[in-house]
Design a protein around this motif. Structure first.
Motif, PDB file in Angstrom:
ATOM      1  N   ILE A   1       0.846  -1.194   0.000  1.00 50.62           N
ATOM      2  CA  ILE A   1       0.000   0.000   0.000  1.00 50.62           C
ATOM      3  C   ILE A   1       0.882   1.245   0.000  1.00 50.62           C
ATOM      4  N   HIS A   2       0.626   2.112  -0.965  1.00 52.98           N
ATOM      5  CA  HIS A   2       1.422   3.327  -1.139  1.00 52.98           C
ATOM      6  C   HIS A   2       0.768   4.558  -0.518  1.00 52.98           C
ATOM      7  N   LEU A   3      -0.584   4.596  -0.522  1.00 54.68           N
ATOM      8  CA  LEU A   3      -1.293   5.789  -0.075  1.00 54.68           C
ATOM      9  C   LEU A   3      -2.599   5.369   0.577  1.00 54.68           C
ATOM     10  N   VAL A   4      -2.968   6.055   1.654  1.00 56.73           N
ATOM     11  CA  VAL A   4      -4.260   5.844   2.296  1.00 56.73           C
ATOM     12  C   VAL A   4      -5.064   7.131   2.136  1.00 56.73           C
ATOM     13  N   PHE A   5      -6.276   6.976   1.626  1.00 54.63           N
ATOM     14  CA  PHE A   5      -7.236   8.064   1.458  1.00 54.63           C
ATOM     15  C   PHE A   5      -8.357   7.793   2.445  1.00 54.63           C
ATOM     16  N   THR A   6      -8.448   8.597   3.511  1.00 51.68           N
ATOM     17  CA  THR A   6      -9.387   8.314   4.587  1.00 51.68           C
ATOM     18  C   THR A   6     -10.317   9.471   4.906  1.00 51.68           C
ATOM     19  N   ASP A   7     -11.507   9.100   5.315  1.00 46.69           N
ATOM     20  CA  ASP A   7     -12.468  10.035   5.873  1.00 46.69           C
ATOM     21  C   ASP A   7     -12.076  10.267   7.334  1.00 46.69           C
ATOM     22  N   VAL A   8     -12.577  11.335   7.938  1.00 46.30           N
ATOM     23  CA  VAL A   8     -12.299  11.584   9.351  1.00 46.30           C
ATOM     24  C   VAL A   8     -13.327  10.885  10.232  1.00 46.30           C
ATOM     25  N   GLY A   9     -14.604  11.172  10.020  1.00 44.91           N
ATOM     26  CA  GLY A   9     -15.649  10.640  10.887  1.00 44.91           C
ATOM     27  C   GLY A   9     -16.016   9.212  10.541  1.00 44.91           C
ATOM     28  N   MET A  10     -15.625   8.270  11.408  1.00 42.89           N
ATOM     29  CA  MET A  10     -15.925   6.849  11.183  1.00 42.89           C
ATOM     30  C   MET A  10     -16.176   6.172  12.520  1.00 42.89           C
ATOM     31  N   PRO A  11     -16.972   5.102  12.516  1.00 49.92           N
ATOM     32  CA  PRO A  11     -17.137   4.334  13.747  1.00 49.92           C
ATOM     33  C   PRO A  11     -15.889   3.501  14.019  1.00 49.92           C
ATOM     34  N   GLY A  12     -15.763   3.003  15.233  1.00 53.01           N
ATOM     35  CA  GLY A  12     -14.619   2.156  15.586  1.00 53.01           C
ATOM     36  C   GLY A  12     -13.783   2.784  16.675  1.00 53.01           C
ATOM     37  N   THR A  13     -12.579   2.267  16.841  1.00 53.68           N
ATOM     38  CA  THR A  13     -11.728   2.716  17.941  1.00 53.68           C
ATOM     39  C   THR A  13     -10.985   4.014  17.647  1.00 53.68           C
ATOM     40  N   MET A  14     -10.953   4.454  16.386  1.00 54.55           N
ATOM     41  CA  MET A  14     -10.276   5.712  16.074  1.00 54.55           C
ATOM     42  C   MET A  14     -10.899   6.357  14.854  1.00 54.55           C
ATOM     43  N   ASP A  15     -10.782   7.681  14.786  1.00 52.65           N
ATOM     44  CA  ASP A  15     -11.260   8.411  13.613  1.00 52.65           C
ATOM     45  C   ASP A  15     -10.130   8.489  12.579  1.00 52.65           C
TER      46      ASP A  15
ATOM     47  N   ILE B   1      -8.255  10.984  11.644  1.00 57.86           N
ATOM     48  CA  ILE B   1      -7.054  11.726  12.051  1.00 57.86           C
ATOM     49  C   ILE B   1      -6.165  10.844  12.918  1.00 57.86           C
ATOM     50  N   LYS B   2      -6.760  10.129  13.861  1.00 59.94           N
ATOM     51  CA  LYS B   2      -5.972   9.200  14.680  1.00 59.94           C
ATOM     52  C   LYS B   2      -5.390   8.101  13.800  1.00 59.94           C
ATOM     53  N   LEU B   3      -6.165   7.636  12.824  1.00 61.51           N
ATOM     54  CA  LEU B   3      -5.658   6.637  11.877  1.00 61.51           C
ATOM     55  C   LEU B   3      -4.443   7.185  11.137  1.00 61.51           C
ATOM     56  N   ALA B   4      -4.523   8.424  10.667  1.00 59.96           N
ATOM     57  CA  ALA B   4      -3.397   9.025   9.939  1.00 59.96           C
ATOM     58  C   ALA B   4      -2.139   9.069  10.807  1.00 59.96           C
ATOM     59  N   HIS B   5      -2.283   9.438  12.070  1.00 55.51           N
ATOM     60  CA  HIS B   5      -1.129   9.466  12.977  1.00 55.51           C
ATOM     61  C   HIS B   5      -0.585   8.058  13.220  1.00 55.51           C
ATOM     62  N   CYS B   6      -1.481   7.110  13.365  1.00 59.82           N
ATOM     63  CA  CYS B   6      -1.074   5.710  13.560  1.00 59.82           C
ATOM     64  C   CYS B   6      -0.289   5.221  12.340  1.00 59.82           C
ATOM     65  N   ILE B   7      -0.797   5.502  11.159  1.00 63.22           N
ATOM     66  CA  ILE B   7      -0.119   5.075   9.925  1.00 63.22           C
ATOM     67  C   ILE B   7       1.257   5.731   9.833  1.00 63.22           C
ATOM     68  N   ARG B   8       1.342   7.015  10.162  1.00 65.58           N
ATOM     69  CA  ARG B   8       2.636   7.705  10.076  1.00 65.58           C
ATOM     70  C   ARG B   8       3.651   7.050  11.015  1.00 65.58           C
ATOM     71  N   ARG B   9       3.207   6.630  12.216  1.00 65.70           N
ATOM     72  CA  ARG B   9       4.131   5.981  13.163  1.00 65.70           C
ATOM     73  C   ARG B   9       4.532   4.588  12.694  1.00 65.70           C
ATOM     74  N   ARG B  10       3.583   3.785  12.243  1.00 65.35           N
ATOM     75  CA  ARG B  10       3.863   2.382  11.916  1.00 65.35           C
ATOM     76  C   ARG B  10       4.356   2.174  10.499  1.00 65.35           C
TER      77      ARG B  10
ATOM     78  N   SER C   1      -7.507  19.541  14.876  1.00 61.44           N
ATOM     79  CA  SER C   1      -6.609  18.414  15.128  1.00 61.44           C
ATOM     80  C   SER C   1      -5.547  18.391  14.046  1.00 61.44           C
ATOM     81  N   PRO C   2      -4.307  18.671  14.398  1.00 61.15           N
ATOM     82  CA  PRO C   2      -3.268  18.698  13.370  1.00 61.15           C
ATOM     83  C   PRO C   2      -3.039  17.316  12.763  1.00 61.15           C
ATOM     84  N   LEU C   3      -2.779  17.313  11.481  1.00 59.17           N
ATOM     85  CA  LEU C   3      -2.470  16.081  10.761  1.00 59.17           C
ATOM     86  C   LEU C   3      -0.987  15.772  10.896  1.00 59.17           C
ATOM     87  N   PRO C   4      -0.616  14.516  10.685  1.00 64.58           N
ATOM     88  CA  PRO C   4       0.818  14.192  10.726  1.00 64.58           C
ATOM     89  C   PRO C   4       1.553  14.846   9.562  1.00 64.58           C
ATOM     90  N   ALA C   5       2.833  14.982   9.711  1.00 67.38           N
ATOM     91  CA  ALA C   5       3.669  15.586   8.678  1.00 67.38           C
ATOM     92  C   ALA C   5       3.463  14.893   7.341  1.00 67.38           C
TER      93      ALA C   5
END
Length: 155
Positions: A77-91, A93-102, A120-124
């Motif tokens: 996977i090269h790129l993730v295109f995500t919505d912000v508002g979603m059900p589950g354990t993270m939205d 923006i949190k997903l974007a930060h998680c992806i940037r870390r992992r 909510s600032p986005l990751p770099a």
């Protein structure tokens, strides 16, 4: 080309879902792979259509938890295109930060119908687009971001 649907994968432990993974770098492919994360099936189908029409391979997830499970099993996977508002354990923006870390090499595009990106600032290196967005604008951003796929995003 039809988007790929990943079969059910055992759930990750949500507490460990965003722990850093060992560094990796995807191998060059002729067709970049985009993961579309959107809980609204109609919007997701539209996004998958324009991603495939632009010449990319497409995977889909209906929430951040499913996206993490896919990323854990699919290293191409090269790129993730995500919505912000979603059900589950993270939205998104949190997903974007998680992806940037992992998965630091994965490019990120975040979209929302709300002005959440200012709160909510986005990751770099991540890009934000308000909904409704222009499909052409999103595809152009994907192309621009992926044309620099051999460069790591800024820390």
């Amino acid at each position: 080309m039809q988007p790929s649907r990943v079969p059910a994968i055992p759930r990750s432990n949500p507490e460990n879902a965003c722990q850093p993974s060992p560094s990796f770098w995807w191998s060059k492919t002729t067709q970049p792979v985009i993961l579309v994360v959107e809980d609204n099936p109609i919007i997701r189908m539209g996004a998958l259509r324009f991603v495939v029409d632009a010449g990319f391979a497409a995977l889909e997830a209906n929430n951040a938890d499913e996206a993490i499970r896919i990323l854990e099993t699919r290293s191409e996977i090269h790129l993730v295109f995500t919505d912000v508002g979603m059900p589950g354990t993270m939205d998104g923006i949190k997903l974007a930060h998680c992806i940037r870390r992992r998965w630091p090499p994965v490019k990120l595009i975040v979209a929302s119908g709300k002005a959440i990106a200012h709160e909510s600032p986005l990751p770099a290196g991540a890009r934000f687009f308000p909904k409704p967005y222009s499909e052409t604008t999103i595809v152009e951003a994907m192309i621009a971001m992926l044309s620099h796929a051999d460069q790591r995003p800024p820390d």
